[in-house]
Design an enzyme around this catalytic site. Structure first.
Site, PDB file in Angstrom:
ATOM      1  N   SER A   3      -5.383  13.111 -66.303  1.00 57.36           N
ATOM      2  CA  SER A   3      -6.023  14.339 -66.760  1.00 57.36           C
ATOM      3  C   SER A   3      -6.680  14.086 -68.127  1.00 57.36           C
ATOM      4  O   SER A   3      -7.512  13.187 -68.246  1.00 57.36           O
ATOM      5  CB  SER A   3      -4.998  15.471 -66.791  1.00 57.36           C
ATOM      6  OG  SER A   3      -5.634  16.718 -66.871  1.00 57.36           O
ATOM      7  N   HIS A  22      -3.084  18.994 -58.875  1.00 60.99           N
ATOM      8  CA  HIS A  22      -3.471  18.313 -60.106  1.00 60.99           C
ATOM      9  C   HIS A  22      -2.344  17.436 -60.641  1.00 60.99           C
ATOM     10  O   HIS A  22      -2.595  16.356 -61.185  1.00 60.99           O
ATOM     11  CB  HIS A  22      -3.875  19.344 -61.164  1.00 60.99           C
ATOM     12  CG  HIS A  22      -4.450  18.743 -62.399  1.00 60.99           C
ATOM     13  ND1 HIS A  22      -5.663  18.073 -62.406  1.00 60.99           N
ATOM     14  CD2 HIS A  22      -3.971  18.674 -63.667  1.00 60.99           C
ATOM     15  CE1 HIS A  22      -5.912  17.635 -63.632  1.00 60.99           C
ATOM     16  NE2 HIS A  22      -4.903  17.977 -64.415  1.00 60.99           N
TER      17      HIS A  22
END
Length: 266
Positions: free
Chosen positions: A94, A226
């Protein structure tokens, strides 16, 4: 190690002879996110990057830009690489993927280009859109961040929210201000990974990391959203192991890559 006054730490040891792997946490994350990776990457020296303002660096001021974090990380890793004679492998998830990429560019400027760049849960630089969350009040901000997963306990316990909110705000502020500058491609191999159900990504946006390097490129997909990495760390590291070098010398040899990666697509 400092960079523009910003301090980062490297958690782990680099006294072996295997690959030197540096791991960069996600927004709001800390070095402890990679506490199991030394076991998963047996034979490697795993160094988790500790951003300021959390865990054992709680008293250090936050970085004001993502580039400052990369400056500090590049300085620390160049020192570790020089001391061990090994070019580092960089992994970031990320926000950590962007910090790892910016660090790779700075290491190249120091004649210490990484042996491998591995990024996860983040689109390629040309596809990155800054989040727009700074205007939200604390509750709305946490709820938006929680949509990515991983903050269930924080939302249920206000005392936890008080602890994590400052570092989440600081890191999302870095992402909101970050604009990747045009850069010549790296020459090291690269791997990009994503969760197949990540609502923040498209596969094509992640696959475009291949344009960040002239070396071999491989795209990896895993079930999950995610934060697929929390359940798939063993699977991901198993995929990364064949791409890790045995310990590559400093300085880098431009244009060289390890065989065995999926050929990059044109």
């Amino acid at each position: 190690m400092t960079g523009g006054g910003v301090r980062v730490g490297l958690r782990g040891t680099a006294d072996g002879s295997g690959p030197l792997v540096a791991c960069f946490p996600h927004a709001g994350g800390a070095a402890s996110a990679y506490r199991n990776w030394p076991r998963l990457l047996a034979g490697a020296d795993v160094l988790a990057v500790q951003y300021p303002g959390r865990e054992d660096r709680l008293g250090d001021p936050f970085a004001s830009t993502l580039e400052e974090l990369a400056d500090a990380a590049a300085g620390a890793l160049a020192e570790a690489a020089g001391a061990t004679g090994r070019r580092p492998v960089l992994f970031g998830h990320s926000m950590g993927a962007s910090v790892a990429y910016e660090t790779a560019l700075r290491l190249r400027d120091r004649s210490c280009e990484p042996a491998l760049l591995a990024v996860s849960g983040r689109p390629a630089p040309a596809h990155q859109a800054p989040p727009r969350l700074s205007h939200l009040d604390d509750r709305a901000f946490l709820e938006r961040v929680a949509e990515l997963g991983g903050l269930e306990d924080v939302l249920r316990h206000p005392e936890l929210a008080e602890l994590v909110l400052p570092q989440l705000r600081a890191d999302y502020g870095l992402l909101e201000a970050y604009r990747p500058a045009p850069a010549a491609p790296l020459s090291c191999p690269a791997v990009a990974a994503l969760g197949s159900e990540d609502p923040t990504l498209t596969e094509s946006g992640v696959a475009d990391w291949q344009t960040a390097t002239s070396g071999a490129f491989r795209l990896l997909r895993f079930p999950g959203g995610h934060f697929y990495l929390r359940d798939a760390a063993a699977s991901l590291t198993a995929e990364l192991l064949p791409h890790l070098p045995p310990g590559m010398p400093v300085p880098a040899a431009p244009g060289r890559s390890r065989p065995g990666g999926t050929p990059r697509r044109s």
